[in-house]
Design an enzyme around this catalytic site. Structure first.
Site, short mmCIF file in Angstrom:
data_model
loop_
_atom_site.label_atom_id
_atom_site.label_comp_id
_atom_site.label_asym_id
_atom_site.label_seq_id
_atom_site.Cartn_x
_atom_site.Cartn_y
_atom_site.Cartn_z
N HIS A 1 -3.58 4.89 0.95
CA HIS A 1 -4.72 5.80 0.83
C HIS A 1 -5.55 5.73 2.11
O HIS A 1 -5.69 4.68 2.73
CB HIS A 1 -5.57 5.49 -0.42
CG HIS A 1 -6.45 4.30 -0.37
ND1 HIS A 1 -7.73 4.31 0.13
CD2 HIS A 1 -6.24 3.02 -0.80
CE1 HIS A 1 -8.28 3.12 0.01
NE2 HIS A 1 -7.40 2.32 -0.55
N ASP B 1 -9.57 -1.83 3.99
CA ASP B 1 -9.37 -1.00 2.79
C ASP B 1 -9.71 0.45 3.05
O ASP B 1 -10.87 0.86 2.85
CB ASP B 1 -10.21 -1.55 1.63
CG ASP B 1 -10.02 -0.77 0.34
OD1 ASP B 1 -10.92 -0.82 -0.51
OD2 ASP B 1 -8.99 -0.07 0.21
N GLU C 1 -8.57 7.84 -3.33
CA GLU C 1 -8.05 6.70 -4.13
C GLU C 1 -9.22 5.95 -4.74
O GLU C 1 -9.16 5.49 -5.87
CB GLU C 1 -7.22 5.77 -3.24
CG GLU C 1 -6.52 4.63 -4.00
CD GLU C 1 -7.38 3.39 -4.18
OE1 GLU C 1 -8.43 3.29 -3.51
OE2 GLU C 1 -7.02 2.54 -5.01
N GLU C 2 -10.29 5.83 -3.99
CA GLU C 2 -11.43 5.01 -4.44
C GLU C 2 -12.15 5.63 -5.65
O GLU C 2 -12.91 4.95 -6.33
CB GLU C 2 -12.43 4.81 -3.29
CG GLU C 2 -11.85 4.09 -2.09
CD GLU C 2 -11.58 2.60 -2.31
OE1 GLU C 2 -11.76 2.11 -3.44
OE2 GLU C 2 -11.17 1.93 -1.35
N ASP D 1 -1.92 -1.03 0.44
CA ASP D 1 -3.37 -0.91 0.29
C ASP D 1 -3.97 -2.30 0.50
O ASP D 1 -3.83 -3.18 -0.36
CB ASP D 1 -3.70 -0.38 -1.11
CG ASP D 1 -5.19 -0.16 -1.32
OD1 ASP D 1 -5.56 0.28 -2.43
OD2 ASP D 1 -5.98 -0.44 -0.41
N HIS E 1 -15.08 -3.51 0.13
CA HIS E 1 -16.03 -2.46 -0.28
C HIS E 1 -17.43 -2.68 0.29
O HIS E 1 -18.43 -2.25 -0.30
CB HIS E 1 -16.07 -2.32 -1.80
CG HIS E 1 -14.86 -1.65 -2.35
ND1 HIS E 1 -14.68 -1.35 -3.68
CD2 HIS E 1 -13.73 -1.21 -1.74
CE1 HIS E 1 -13.51 -0.76 -3.86
NE2 HIS E 1 -12.91 -0.67 -2.69
N1 DTR Z 1 -8.28 -1.07 -5.87
C1 DTR Z 1 -7.94 -1.20 -4.46
C2 DTR Z 1 -7.90 -2.66 -4.03
C3 DTR Z 1 -7.01 -3.46 -4.89
C4 DTR Z 1 -7.41 -4.32 -5.85
N2 DTR Z 1 -6.30 -4.90 -6.43
C5 DTR Z 1 -5.19 -4.40 -5.85
C6 DTR Z 1 -3.85 -4.65 -6.09
C7 DTR Z 1 -2.90 -3.96 -5.33
C8 DTR Z 1 -3.31 -3.06 -4.36
C9 DTR Z 1 -4.69 -2.80 -4.11
C10 DTR Z 1 -5.61 -3.50 -4.88
C11 DTR Z 1 -8.96 -0.48 -3.63
O1 DTR Z 1 -10.13 -0.86 -3.68
O2 DTR Z 1 -8.55 0.45 -2.92
ZN ZN Z 2 -11.14 0.03 -2.17
ZN ZN Z 3 -7.65 0.40 -1.18
#
Ligand code: DTR
Ligand code: ZN
Ligand code: ZN
Ligand code: CA
Ligand code: ZN
Length: 277
Positions: free
Chosen positions: A85, A97, A131-132, A160, A247
């Site tokens: 993403h 991220d 994605e977020e 990611d 974040h």
């Molecule tokens: N949710 C994703 C970060 C994230 C958290 N746990 C995982 C496991 C596998 C891949 C990504 C993630 C984000 O904040 O984009």
């Molecule tokens: Zn994120």
């Molecule tokens: Zn991410």
């Protein structure tokens, strides 16, 4: 597979930093920094001979964009896809991220072009929007993929957060063949890996799982804390988050672990060469 240049990957991160700085400090869905990120990646891919397309969608009343790039050639009935993403949260530039995954996938695609690779399977790359907000872009792409096209997807590889400052080396435990490919690569480096256990709903591979496509990927950790056992095998600091800037506005190039980013970039290239040929 070629060695992916860490310097080249970091040059893309520098671009993402500049884009965020020039566009209100972020690269978030629906903000100018996101479309500027898409245009940067697209420009590189167009120049490298990829067939690119931008897929629009709306979320939260704002327009979002997925960028898809196909490498001409290979069996159109056997597609191997890698993606990341491209959007950040609104609080910062989103360099780990997910600038890290976006840049590493981009550099792998450029390496395919530089090598003039003629893979057995057809290679496709994707950079997802929103994605977020809840995997919105990748879900839009997957759910709008005609069933005949879905059937051609042999696998989707997701990246990611692959440069976390206090990195762990986590491999998705979904498709066994894809998982083994990554484990073989890291075994060759003498780097132990663990199964990614934060849950399959947490990134864009979930969108592909839900349409029955085999998935895999790599992850260096987010807000969870590194244990002392993990610090012993991977280095870094026990009792601290894998990415303490997750974040946050401090998710900048300063919070990237170069060794982790390099190893994961090379692992992506290894997997594309292995699974695509
Ligand atoms: N949710 C994703 C970060 C994230 C958290 N746990 C995982 C496991 C596998 C891949 C990504 C993630 C984000 O904040 O984009
Ligand atoms: Zn994120
Ligand atoms: Zn991410
Ligand atoms: Ca490398
Ligand atoms: Zn999983």
């Amino acid at each position: 597979a070629p060695d992916i240049s860490l310097a080249n990957v970091k040059a893309h991160l520098t671009q993402f930093s500049s884009i965020a700085a020039a566009n209100g400090g972020n690269r978030a869905h629906g903000r100018p920094g996101y479309l500027a990120s898409v245009n940067y990646v697209k420009g590189k891919l167009d120049a490298a001979g990829f067939t690119t397309s931008v897929q629009q969608f709306t979320s939260g009343g704002r327009v979002g964009y997925n960028l898809i790039a196909d490498w001409p050639g290979g069996d159109p009935n056997q597609v191997v896809m890698a993606g990341a993403h491209l959007d950040s949260v609104t609080s910062g530039a989103g360099i780990n991220d997910n600038g890290s995954g976006s840049a590493a996938v981009l550099e792998t695609a450029l390496a395919v072009s530089r090598a003039g690779l003629q893979p057995t399977k057809h290679l496709r790359f994707g950079w997802w929007g929103a994605e977020e907000l809840g995997l919105v872009g990748s879900r839009y792409y997957a759910n709008n993929l005609p069933s005949a096209e879905r059937a051609k997807l042999d696998g989707y590889l997701n990246f990611d957060m692959i440069g976390s400052s206090n990195a762990g080396y986590f491999v998705y435990d979904d498709d066994p063949a894809i998982e083994q490919t990554f484990k073989t690569y890291f075994a060759g480096l003498g780097v132990p890996t663990e199964i990614e256990t934060e849950g399959d709903g947490r990134s864009d591979h979930a969108s592909f799982m839900s349409i029955g496509v085999p998935v895999g990927g790599l992850f260096t950790g987010a807000g969870r804390t590194k244990t002392s056992a993990q610090a012993q095998k991977w280095g870094g600091t026990a009792g601290q988050a894998f990415d303490r800037c997750y974040h946050s506005s401090c998710d900048t190039t300063a919070s990237i672990n170069d060794t982790a980013l390099d190893r994961n970039s090379d692992a992506i290239a290894y997997a594309i060469w292995e699974l695509g040929t």
